[in-house]
Design an enzyme around this catalytic site. Structure first.
Site, PDB file in Angstrom:
ATOM      1  CD  GLU A 163     -31.285 -10.171  -2.786  1.00 35.50           C
ATOM      2  OE1 GLU A 163     -31.335 -11.103  -3.602  1.00 35.50           O
ATOM      3  OE2 GLU A 163     -31.076 -10.324  -1.574  1.00 35.50           O
ATOM      4  CB  CYS A 288     -35.204  -9.472   3.578  1.00 39.01           C
ATOM      5  SG  CYS A 288     -33.417  -9.242   3.491  1.00 39.01           S
ATOM      6  CE  LYS A 291     -32.491 -11.444   7.449  1.00 37.26           C
ATOM      7  NZ  LYS A 291     -32.846 -10.094   7.847  1.00 37.26           N
TER       8      LYS A 291
END
Ligand code: NAD
Ligand code: UGA
Length: 476
Positions: A163, A288, A291
């Site tokens: 991102e 991300c 997890k």
């Protein structure tokens, strides 16, 4: 666009218009393909149809407008996307479930819908990050819905974009991984990525500049579907491990008054280690790494493989935030009733994403301790207010200097460039006490000393303003 691109164009459906789906859809259009992007969030689709980008991501707004209703269109109607498509990219969320395993219910829901809309042979592409063997589960799900094996193939094509630099990462990838269990489906993915792998995209007028070029185009690696699924989890877990490693070394550096920035430089110059992802700080966050480390750990456990290293990576990361909180506590003596300027809300710079943001977690802890927080972020104010509304203790302010007014200290929580370029004299004047606790090591301790600050950072000796003195450990 060159004629060769037009003739090579592929009809693509992307399901999910989040950080990955939207970037992929717009970039595929940029590469000359015809894309229909489907999302079940009506508000988001309406916004996209008006040419408005729902996320903060460099290059995306102008690229969206350029291709809207030409190379890419948006709909809530899944069949409209599926019917013309040769390839269907699944890019919905795969959040962490209760056991640590990825929650694949969104993927399953989408696969069931695809099965019902099938009107010919298609390649279903896993773009979402999924555990190994998801390709087999998707196949099983298609069969359960009565779709015969010869009408579809499953390919794993994991996404490695970050991102904040998502468009650049997509069009100038370090590598493209295609996990296909037969040649027919691998060939379609080769066609889709051909503008990047044959270099033709990079000679296109107006092509986004970056590390790839016509001379050195993107590399595409074909593997089995299982290997590709594992490549994605292993890559994220490895990067998370690098961050936890440097954070553990930073804690050691602090104990012996060494400097983690010098240590990271000295380590990173070894080409086998490399300088990237060696920035010590508050620990990793985002939608991300946390997890995916948990999901990969779960996969190993299911397969009876000892991979406790991953639990340590996670533990070091969680401890890093505790240590930072203790640093604030130690610098301020007591917390209740104090005011802190919090610079940063996003989980990293150049994004408005606050999912699993260390900044948000830290601010929650400060609020629980009775601290008044004045928070500022260049992009994530709106998303933060949705999960952490303004209150008696928490205010959102227009800039770092307003945040610092009459505050007992400033804390830096996100590595925005703007926070590395503060007018330090102005900050010093605004603050009640010139104390800065920097979770991202944006300043040199010597510069902070020259500006009269008490400056506490990560993995480096703290600097104490002459009037303040060094607190003893017992005050923590
Ligand atoms: P996101 O939450 O931003 O987007 C998911 C989108 O899917 C949402 O817009 C949602 O409305 C839509 N959706 C959910 N169910 C749907 C359905 N049944 N039909 C149509 N649309 C539906 O998620 P994201 O950050 O884009 O991540 C997507 C996947 O990509 C995850 O598996 C993630 O791990 C992976 N990934 C993310 C990044 C990143 O930087 N965010 C990078 C690489 C891989
Ligand atoms: C990460 C990976 O870098 C991408 O390759 C991957 O595609 C993506 O996850 C994903 O699977 O979703 P992203 O989460 O966008 O990308 O951001 P990163 O730049 O990797 O940063 C993650 C976190 O680590 C941030 O909180 C960042 O501040 C932190 N970080 C990063 C450090 O603390 N130190 C570093 O040296 C680098």
């Amino acid at each position: 666009m060159s004629d060769s691109n037009v003739t090579a164009s592929v009809n693509i459906c992307v399901i999910g218009s989040g950080y990955v789906g939207l970037v992929a859809a717009v970039c595929f259009a940029e590469m000359g393909h015809h894309v229909v992007c489907v999302d079940n969030n009506e508000e988001k689709v309406a916004q996209l149809q008006r040419g408005e980008t729902p996320i903060f991501e460099a290059h995306l707004p102008e690229m969206l407008v350029r291709h809207l209703n030409k190379g890419v269109k948006f709909t809530t109607d899944l069949a409209e996307g599926i019917h013309p498509a040769e390839a269907v990219f699944i890019a919905v969320g795969t959040p962490q479930g209760n056991t640590g395993a990825a929650d694949l219910s969104y993927v399953e829901a989408v696969v069931s819908q695809i099965a019902q809309a099938m009107n010919g042979y298609k390649v279903l592409v896993e773009k979402s990050t999924v555990p190994v063997y998801t390709n087999e589960w998707i196949t099983r799900c298609m069969h359960r819905h009565g779709v015969a094996s010869d009408r579809f193939d499953i390919v794993s094509n994991p996404e490695f974009l970050r991102e904040g630099t998502a468009v650049g990462d997509f069009l100038h990838p370090d590598r493209i991984v295609v996990g296909a269990n037969n040649e027919r489906s691998a060939e379609l993915l080769r066609r889709i990525y051909a503008p990047l792998t044959d270099g033709s995209y990079y000679t296109q007028p107006g092509a986004l500049e970056g590390p790839c070029s016509a001379e050195e185009p993107a590399k595409l690696v074909v593997t089995s579907a299982q290997s590709a699924e594992i490549i994605k989890h292993a890559a994220n877990a490895f990067l998370a491990m690098k961050i936890s490693f440097i954070n553990a070394v930073a804690n050691l550096a602090e104990a012996v008054e060494a400097d983690i920035e010098d240590i990271a430089l000295g380590m990173g110059l070894d080409a086998r280690i490399g300088p990237r992802f060696l920035r010590a700080g508050l620990g990793y966050g985002g939608s991300c790494f946390p997890k995916d480390v948990a999901a990969f750990s779960w996969v190993a456990e299911q397969q009876g493989v000892d991979f406790h290293l991953l639990s340590e990576v996670r533990k070091i990361n969680e401890r890093q935030l505790d240590l930072f909180f203790e640093k604030i506590h130690s610098a301020l003596w007591t917390l209740r009733g104090k005011k802190i300027a919090a610079l940063g809300l996003a989980f990293k710079s150049d994004t408005d994403d606050i999912r699993d943001s260390p900044a948000i977690a830290l601010i929650r802890r400060l609020l629980e301790a009775g601290v008044k927080v004045a928070a500022y972020d260049p992009a994530a104010m709106e998303s933060a207010q949705r999960v952490l509304p303004a209150s008696e203790l928490l205010s959102y302010v227009a800039d770092p200097y307003t945040a610092a007014e009459h505050a007992d200290a400033t804390v830096i929580l996100t590595e925005w460039k703007q926070f590395a370029e503060l007018d330090l004299n102005r900050m010093n004047r605004a603050l009640k006490f010139p104390i800065m606790i920097d979770g991202r090591n944006l300043y040199s301790p010597a510069v902070m000393r020259d500006h009269g600050f008490t400056y506490v950072s990560v993995g480096r000796p703290a600097i104490y303003a002459s009037t303040m003195g060094r607190p003893r450990k017992s005050t923590i």
